[in-house]
Design a protein around this motif. Structure first.
Motif, PDB file in Angstrom:
ATOM      1  N   VAL A 193     -12.826  -8.552  -5.826  1.00 31.48           N
ATOM      2  CA  VAL A 193     -13.806  -7.865  -4.993  1.00 31.48           C
ATOM      3  C   VAL A 193     -15.157  -7.994  -5.708  1.00 31.48           C
ATOM      4  O   VAL A 193     -15.242  -7.643  -6.885  1.00 31.48           O
ATOM      5  CB  VAL A 193     -13.455  -6.364  -4.819  1.00 31.48           C
ATOM      6  N   PRO A 194     -16.194  -8.555  -5.083  1.00 38.35           N
ATOM      7  CA  PRO A 194     -16.340  -8.851  -3.658  1.00 38.35           C
ATOM      8  C   PRO A 194     -15.887 -10.246  -3.252  1.00 38.35           C
ATOM      9  O   PRO A 194     -15.916 -10.584  -2.071  1.00 38.35           O
ATOM     10  CB  PRO A 194     -17.857  -8.728  -3.462  1.00 38.35           C
ATOM     11  N   LYS A 195     -15.481 -11.105  -4.214  1.00 31.66           N
ATOM     12  CA  LYS A 195     -15.073 -12.455  -3.852  1.00 31.66           C
ATOM     13  C   LYS A 195     -13.891 -12.865  -4.713  1.00 31.66           C
ATOM     14  O   LYS A 195     -13.494 -12.167  -5.647  1.00 31.66           O
ATOM     15  CB  LYS A 195     -16.238 -13.437  -4.018  1.00 31.66           C
ATOM     16  N   LEU A 250      -6.263   8.755  -7.030  1.00 32.97           N
ATOM     17  CA  LEU A 250      -6.902   7.640  -7.724  1.00 32.97           C
ATOM     18  C   LEU A 250      -8.403   7.673  -7.497  1.00 32.97           C
ATOM     19  O   LEU A 250      -9.193   7.510  -8.441  1.00 32.97           O
ATOM     20  CB  LEU A 250      -6.311   6.318  -7.227  1.00 32.97           C
ATOM     21  N   ARG A 251      -8.813   7.909  -6.260  1.00 31.36           N
ATOM     22  CA  ARG A 251     -10.235   7.975  -5.940  1.00 31.36           C
ATOM     23  C   ARG A 251     -10.913   9.118  -6.701  1.00 31.36           C
ATOM     24  O   ARG A 251     -11.983   8.933  -7.288  1.00 31.36           O
ATOM     25  CB  ARG A 251     -10.411   8.152  -4.433  1.00 31.36           C
ATOM     26  N   THR A 278       0.020   5.081  -2.942  1.00 35.07           N
ATOM     27  CA  THR A 278       0.448   5.613  -1.658  1.00 35.07           C
ATOM     28  C   THR A 278      -0.748   6.063  -0.824  1.00 35.07           C
ATOM     29  O   THR A 278      -1.550   6.894  -1.269  1.00 35.07           O
ATOM     30  CB  THR A 278       1.384   6.818  -1.866  1.00 35.07           C
ATOM     31  N   PRO A 279      -0.916   5.520   0.400  1.00 36.06           N
ATOM     32  CA  PRO A 279      -2.048   5.932   1.242  1.00 36.06           C
ATOM     33  C   PRO A 279      -1.960   7.402   1.636  1.00 36.06           C
ATOM     34  O   PRO A 279      -0.871   7.972   1.767  1.00 36.06           O
ATOM     35  CB  PRO A 279      -1.913   5.031   2.480  1.00 36.06           C
ATOM     36  N   ASP A 286      -7.096  -0.386  -0.795  1.00 36.84           N
ATOM     37  CA  ASP A 286      -8.216  -1.306  -0.538  1.00 36.84           C
ATOM     38  C   ASP A 286      -9.488  -0.535  -0.230  1.00 36.84           C
ATOM     39  O   ASP A 286     -10.590  -0.959  -0.615  1.00 36.84           O
ATOM     40  CB  ASP A 286      -7.877  -2.257   0.614  1.00 36.84           C
ATOM     41  N   ASP A 287      -9.354   0.602   0.446  1.00 34.74           N
ATOM     42  CA  ASP A 287     -10.522   1.461   0.678  1.00 34.74           C
ATOM     43  C   ASP A 287     -11.061   2.001  -0.648  1.00 34.74           C
ATOM     44  O   ASP A 287     -12.282   2.082  -0.848  1.00 34.74           O
ATOM     45  CB  ASP A 287     -10.149   2.637   1.588  1.00 34.74           C
ATOM     46  N   VAL A 288     -10.165   2.365  -1.556  1.00 33.76           N
ATOM     47  CA  VAL A 288     -10.587   2.847  -2.877  1.00 33.76           C
ATOM     48  C   VAL A 288     -11.392   1.775  -3.592  1.00 33.76           C
ATOM     49  O   VAL A 288     -12.471   2.046  -4.136  1.00 33.76           O
ATOM     50  CB  VAL A 288      -9.360   3.242  -3.732  1.00 33.76           C
ATOM     51  N   PHE A 289     -10.883   0.549  -3.577  1.00 35.25           N
ATOM     52  CA  PHE A 289     -11.579  -0.540  -4.264  1.00 35.25           C
ATOM     53  C   PHE A 289     -12.936  -0.826  -3.625  1.00 35.25           C
ATOM     54  O   PHE A 289     -13.935  -1.037  -4.324  1.00 35.25           O
ATOM     55  CB  PHE A 289     -10.722  -1.802  -4.250  1.00 35.25           C
ATOM     56  N   ARG A 290     -12.991  -0.813  -2.291  1.00 40.70           N
ATOM     57  CA  ARG A 290     -14.272  -1.066  -1.622  1.00 40.70           C
ATOM     58  C   ARG A 290     -15.286   0.026  -1.942  1.00 40.70           C
ATOM     59  O   ARG A 290     -16.464  -0.256  -2.208  1.00 40.70           O
ATOM     60  CB  ARG A 290     -14.065  -1.175  -0.103  1.00 40.70           C
TER      61      ARG A 290
END
Length: 338
Positions: A193-195, A250-251, A278-279, A286-290
């Motif tokens: 991330v981002p590539k 995690l967030r 676990t969502p 992936d939302d956490v990473f973004r």
């Protein structure tokens, strides 16, 4: 200045359990691992704490600390490897006297990583995040795991290269043991991330995020002082692995680290494969990473070989590293710069 131990041939391994010991019905795992180490030319000395486990720990905190301290001060012991991690290692920190310690490798992960990070931050002694003892009981180790010995044998001023694994283990299958312990069935693919083509440089720090987060706000987790006084302002590459946290936990942890200054002068963050993430509702990892990337604007690498989904690289807290990602494959070069 980072102080690096050097592993020599015929070294003596001290096995102590500063977190969890091994219950009686699993003693054979430790004995098998010790026998393998002796077959490979090492001498092994086990402490009393290895063989006991009650109320989520091997013994009361002072006993664990005393045994660890004694092994660290024993010139006859060259390398420390706990049998595995656990839950309550943080209890022993207050009883340790880091000032008496000379450079000596400690190798492990999970709860052990809390001790590793605390040692490096407070003494400047490099520590090794990698395999634990019981996972070295096989007839041989896979190529990734086996690198623990060449990495720890690297001389001060030299460098060592590790490559991402070809395959990883999706789940444990204790009923079908293999000659190398792990069942490596899934294709490894690092993500970026981002590539998907990335390169980052800096001093390595990290561990199991579930436990090292508890160093924040304590005398043992002063990253700002370490960065200023020990590595002289060099950027940090953080590596984390998530054992049990949900995505929201995690967030929260990553935000807390940011607010505590752990990500000041950070050049990149690497996340190991996780058996959880676990969502919560529709909030995914992936939302956490973004979200983290949008806040820090530093490159992230995910699904790396680190943590509870083996195999894993041997990453040295304090070492200078160049990490490259291209086409799903990773290369980690560690320089043992003081």
């Amino acid at each position: 200045m980072i102080r690096y131990p050097v592993l020599k041939e015929g070294a003596t391994i001290g096995v102590t359990a500063p977190s969890s010991g091994v219950p009686k019905d699993l003693h054979d795992l430790v004995k098998a691992a010790c026998e393998r180490m002796e077959e490979r030319g090492f001498r092994v000395v086990c402490g009393e704490t290895v063989w006991t486990q009650e109320k989520a720990k091997s013994s009361e905190a002072k006993k664990r600390a005393t045994e660890l301290q004694a092994m660290m001060e024993d010139d006859a012991i060259d390398l420390m490897i706990p049998p595995w991690g656990g839950q309550l290692l943080i209890e022993v920190l207050q009883f340790l006297d880091f000032e008496q310690w000379e450079p000596k490798w400690i190798l492990g992960y999970s709860d052990t990583s809390l001790l590793l990070l605390a040692i490096t931050l407070n003494t400047g002694i490099a520590t090794a995040h990698g395999t634990n003892l019981v996972d070295l009981r096989g007839e041989y180790s896979d190529d990734t795991t086996a690198m623990w010995q060449p990495v720890l044998s690297t001389k001060i001023g030299d460098s060592i290269v590790q490559h991402s694994s070809k395959k990883y283990q999706k789940e444990w299958d204790f009923e079908r043991p293999t000659p190398c312990v792990f069942h490596l069935t899934e294709k490894t693919k690092w993500q970026g991330v981002p590539k998907q083509t990335l390169s980052i440089n800096g001093r390595l720090l990290g561990g199991c995020i579930d436990v090292i987060r508890h160093l924040i706000g304590t005398p043992y987790g002063d990253v700002t002082r370490f960065q200023a006084d020990v590595i002289k302002g060099a950027p940090i590459i953080w590596f984390f692995e998530n054992c049990e946290l949900t995505t929201t936990d995690l967030r929260r942890t990553l935000v807390q680290m940011k607010l505590a200054g752990w990500f000041d002068h950070c050049s990149g963050i690497m996340f190991g494969r996780s058996p959880t993430n676990t969502p919560v509702e529709d909030y995914t990892v992936d939302d956490v990473f973004r979200d983290l990337y949008e806040e820090l604007k530093v490159p992230l690498m995910t699904d790396i070989d680190c943590g509870h989904v083996p195999p894993q690289l041997t990453l040295i807290n304090g070492a200078y590293a160049e990490v490259k990602l291209n086409d799903g494959k990773g290369i980690v070069t560690q320089f043992f710069k003081e």
